[in-house]
Motif scaffolding. Structure first.
Motif, PDB file in Angstrom:
ATOM      1  N   SER A 155       0.821  -1.335  -0.011  1.00  8.84           N
ATOM      2  CA  SER A 155      -0.068  -0.018  -0.027  1.00  8.84           C
ATOM      3  C   SER A 155       0.947   1.101   0.104  1.00  8.84           C
ATOM      4  CB  SER A 155      -0.852  -0.119   1.166  1.00  8.84           C
ATOM      5  OG  SER A 155      -1.780  -0.883   1.154  1.00  8.84           O
ATOM      6  N   PHE A 213      -4.010   0.361   4.051  1.00 14.46           N
ATOM      7  CA  PHE A 213      -5.003   1.475   3.469  1.00 14.46           C
ATOM      8  C   PHE A 213      -4.894   2.766   4.765  1.00 14.46           C
ATOM      9  CE2 PHE A 213      -8.747   3.923   2.458  1.00 14.46           C
ATOM     10  CZ  PHE A 213      -8.673   3.830   1.145  1.00 14.46           C
ATOM     11  N   THR A 214      -4.650   2.365   5.867  1.00 19.94           N
ATOM     12  CA  THR A 214      -4.591   3.403   6.904  1.00 19.94           C
ATOM     13  C   THR A 214      -3.213   4.108   6.729  1.00 19.94           C
ATOM     14  OG1 THR A 214      -5.939   2.225   8.172  1.00 19.94           O
ATOM     15  CG2 THR A 214      -4.551   3.909   9.173  1.00 19.94           C
ATOM     16  N   ALA A 216      -1.088   4.207   4.179  1.00 23.57           N
ATOM     17  CA  ALA A 216      -1.229   5.031   3.067  1.00 23.57           C
ATOM     18  C   ALA A 216      -1.909   6.415   3.149  1.00 23.57           C
ATOM     19  CB  ALA A 216      -2.196   4.326   1.772  1.00 23.57           C
ATOM     20  N   TYR A 217      -2.961   6.652   4.041  1.00 20.62           N
ATOM     21  CA  TYR A 217      -3.490   7.725   4.255  1.00 20.62           C
ATOM     22  C   TYR A 217      -2.446   8.566   5.027  1.00 20.62           C
ATOM     23  CZ  TYR A 217      -6.080  11.394   6.749  1.00 20.62           C
ATOM     24  OH  TYR A 217      -6.778  12.458   7.481  1.00 20.62           O
ATOM     25  N   PHE A 347     -11.089   6.686  -2.310  1.00 21.70           N
ATOM     26  CA  PHE A 347     -10.118   5.932  -2.925  1.00 21.70           C
ATOM     27  C   PHE A 347      -9.289   6.905  -3.839  1.00 21.70           C
ATOM     28  CE2 PHE A 347     -13.672   2.673  -2.483  1.00 21.70           C
ATOM     29  CZ  PHE A 347     -12.929   1.756  -1.428  1.00 21.70           C
ATOM     30  N   VAL A 350      -6.875   8.730  -0.941  1.00 22.22           N
ATOM     31  CA  VAL A 350      -5.886   7.622  -0.184  1.00 22.22           C
ATOM     32  C   VAL A 350      -5.198   6.763  -1.394  1.00 22.22           C
ATOM     33  CG1 VAL A 350      -5.435   5.857   1.390  1.00 22.22           C
ATOM     34  CG2 VAL A 350      -7.324   7.607   1.947  1.00 22.22           C
ATOM     35  N   ASP A 352      -3.185   3.983  -2.429  1.00 25.83           N
ATOM     36  CA  ASP A 352      -3.047   2.502  -2.107  1.00 25.83           C
ATOM     37  C   ASP A 352      -2.531   1.988  -3.348  1.00 25.83           C
ATOM     38  OD1 ASP A 352      -3.020  -0.180  -1.445  1.00 25.83           O
ATOM     39  OD2 ASP A 352      -5.090  -0.463  -1.222  1.00 25.83           O
ATOM     40  N   PHE A 357      -6.239  -2.671  -0.491  1.00 25.75           N
ATOM     41  CA  PHE A 357      -7.459  -2.715   0.134  1.00 25.75           C
ATOM     42  C   PHE A 357      -8.354  -3.639  -0.330  1.00 25.75           C
ATOM     43  CE2 PHE A 357     -11.740  -0.918   0.577  1.00 25.75           C
ATOM     44  CZ  PHE A 357     -11.899  -0.897   1.855  1.00 25.75           C
ATOM     45  N   HIS A 358      -8.545  -3.479  -1.873  1.00 26.01           N
ATOM     46  CA  HIS A 358      -9.493  -4.283  -2.501  1.00 26.01           C
ATOM     47  C   HIS A 358      -8.977  -5.851  -2.678  1.00 26.01           C
ATOM     48  CE1 HIS A 358     -11.139  -0.470  -3.915  1.00 26.01           C
ATOM     49  NE2 HIS A 358      -9.999  -0.063  -4.091  1.00 26.01           N
TER      50      HIS A 358
END
Length: 485
Positions: A155, A213-214, A216-217, A347, A350, A352, A357-358
């Motif tokens: 990510s 994902f977190t 990556a934010y 999406f 962020v 990723d 995430f997917h």
């Protein structure tokens, strides 16, 4: 002249190296399974990450995976194993401690918190005690922990500072992975409640997908140029890495009954059924909607099916259910990635990098819920500590299982969002989470002093890059121990 005596290790009838409780077949299969899972990370994901990214990030991406694999091993045997599979400290956490001494490692494997009781206090299912030494169990669980962190790395490729990554790996292993592992596998509250996670749909894939994902934010997006165009630098090597991932999953799912038994055979077969179905469905969707079959799309479909949708139920569902799960894992993550990913603002904001995430969080969540729907009673009795466990399609108490699966998923999601955010804030306070603009512009050579491919001469390089046309500034000279400047 009398022949010399056999070495102690081969004196099976007298040697302490082969105690009565040791089953050589189970021990062999467990060690082979651990090796197969290890190969998925190194070289599997090392190759896949190094080839699926833009050329200037090949070294950095592969090295992030390699570093994580090595770092987890040391942290695991020093303190993290017992936090995941040791004595209970909290309902969701074990007591930290080393797994290094021979007195611990050569004894029969056992997971002390896994004894399961009826409501009246009578033992329902005894402590899990496989027929091989603790050393085998420690190593087998170690490679699962390692691949979780390596997956998470997907990510944040192409912009996270390597120094920040060096700090992040042990912190996330300690404060996130061990919680999920103990809660669902090591005897924690979700294990005791009967939440099903055969081989890591929640512990590994949902947690790494949400945490990635977190992270990556907090790290922020790649450079604008990289986000706009990020072609793989070697599609064939991407397939090689994906192939190691696929075949390595025989150990990933086949080793989780802790025995070379009938359930492990079911798990391996179901894994391949689901993977093949998911790959075909993803490819057909690409052909229908984009008019071209994408190799990278096929790899994504393989990953969502083989790796993650079937993982939480590999040894718990029948073959027909594995096909249904494959159809859904090839279509639902495809839809969230290709359609929702382009519509929803979150999406877009962020970044990723590899859509973890997917392919992991969505597929892992989907697999966990479908396991609660399709878990077959007899197969469940071969693996689960809670007797009479079954999926919703089998009626009776099966409907409650779906609720348990959803609650288990919510705990993993919530914990990883909070824990990963705190870890990123702590790391960011010590060192920058993100590379400098100069490093983002240049890539591997600026970060590591190395590049993946020698495209001229014998690997010799120009001593200076051309001036950056976008900023008008000169860029640092090439450097690195592996290069002739």
């Amino acid at each position: 002249m009398a022949s010399p005596p056999l070495p102690v290790a081969y004196q099976a009838w007298t040697s302490q190296a082969v105690p009565d409780w040791l089953n050589k077949g189970d021990n062999t299969w467990q060690m082979v399974s651990a090796t197969l899972v290890g190969i998925q990370s190194m070289p599997g994901l090392v190759i896949l990450y190094g080839s699926i990214v833009k050329k200037k990030w090949a070294v950095n991406s592969a090295f992030m995976a390699l570093y994580a694999f090595a770092a987890v091993i040391i942290c695991w045997v020093t303190w993290a194993y017992k936090m995941s599979f040791g004595e209970k400290l909290l309902p969701f956490w074990g007591k930290a401690g080393p797994a290094l001494g021979q007195k611990f490692l050569i004894n029969q494997a056992g997971l002390p918190a896994t004894t399961h009781y009826y409501h009246n206090g009578v033992v329902e299912t005894a402590e899990a005690t496989p027929f091989y030494p603790m050393a085998t169990m420690v190593w087998f669980q170690c490679v699962f922990a390692a691949i979780s962190v390596v997956i998470l790395a997907g990510s944040v490729l192409a912009r996270m500072s390597f120094k920040a990554w060096m700090m992040f790996v042990p912190l996330w292993l300690t404060f996130s992975y061990t919680v999920g592992a103990f809660s669902l596998w090591g005897g924690g509250f979700l294990f005791q409640w009967g939440v099903m996670d055969y081989s890591g749909g929640y512990v590994i894939h949902l947690s790494s997908g949400i945490a990635g994902f977190t992270a990556a934010y907090w790290v922020g997006p790649r450079s604008k140029k990289d986000r706009e165009r990020f072609p793989p630098n070697n599609v064939l090597l991407t397939l090689a890495g994906a192939g190691l991932l696929w075949l390595g999953w025989a150990g990933f799912n086949g080793g989780d009954p802790y025995s070379a038994n009938t359930d492990s055979s079911m798990a391996v077969l179901n894994t391949n059924i689901c993977a093949a179905t998911s790959l075909l469905v993803w490819t057909w969707l690409d052909v229908i909607y984009f008019k071209k079959p994408s190799v990278i799309g096929a790899v994504q479909g393989m990953i969502t099916g083989l790796v993650f949708c079937i993982t939480p139920g590999a040894g718990l569902v029948q073959g027909w259910a594995a096909i249904i799960m494959g159809v859904l894992s090839g279509s639902v993550p495809w839809y969230t990635m290709m359609v929702l990913g382009k519509k929803f603002t979150i999406f877009q904001k962020v970044d990723d990098t590899l859509a973890v995430f997917h392919t992991h969080a969505v597929a892992g969540l989907l697999g966990g819920i479908l396991t609660g729907l399709f878990a077959e009673p007899r197969l469940s009795s071969l693996f689960l500590p809670v007797t009479n466990s079954k999926g919703g399609v089998y009626g009776g108490s099966g409907g409650v299982q779906i609720l348990k699966q959803i609650v288990g998923a919510l705990f993993i999601i919530g914990w990883n969002i909070v824990a990963t955010s705190i870890i990123c804030l702590v790391v960011g306070f010590c060192v920058p989470l993100r590379m400098t603009e100069e490093e983002l512009l240049i890539g591997d050579d600026a970060v590591h002093g190395e590049e993946a491919y020698a495209l001229w001469g014998d690997g010799e390089k120009l001593s200076l890059y051309k001036d950056d046309t976008t900023t008008g500034q000169g860029v640092l000279a090439s450097s690195g121990a592996t290069q002739v400047v």
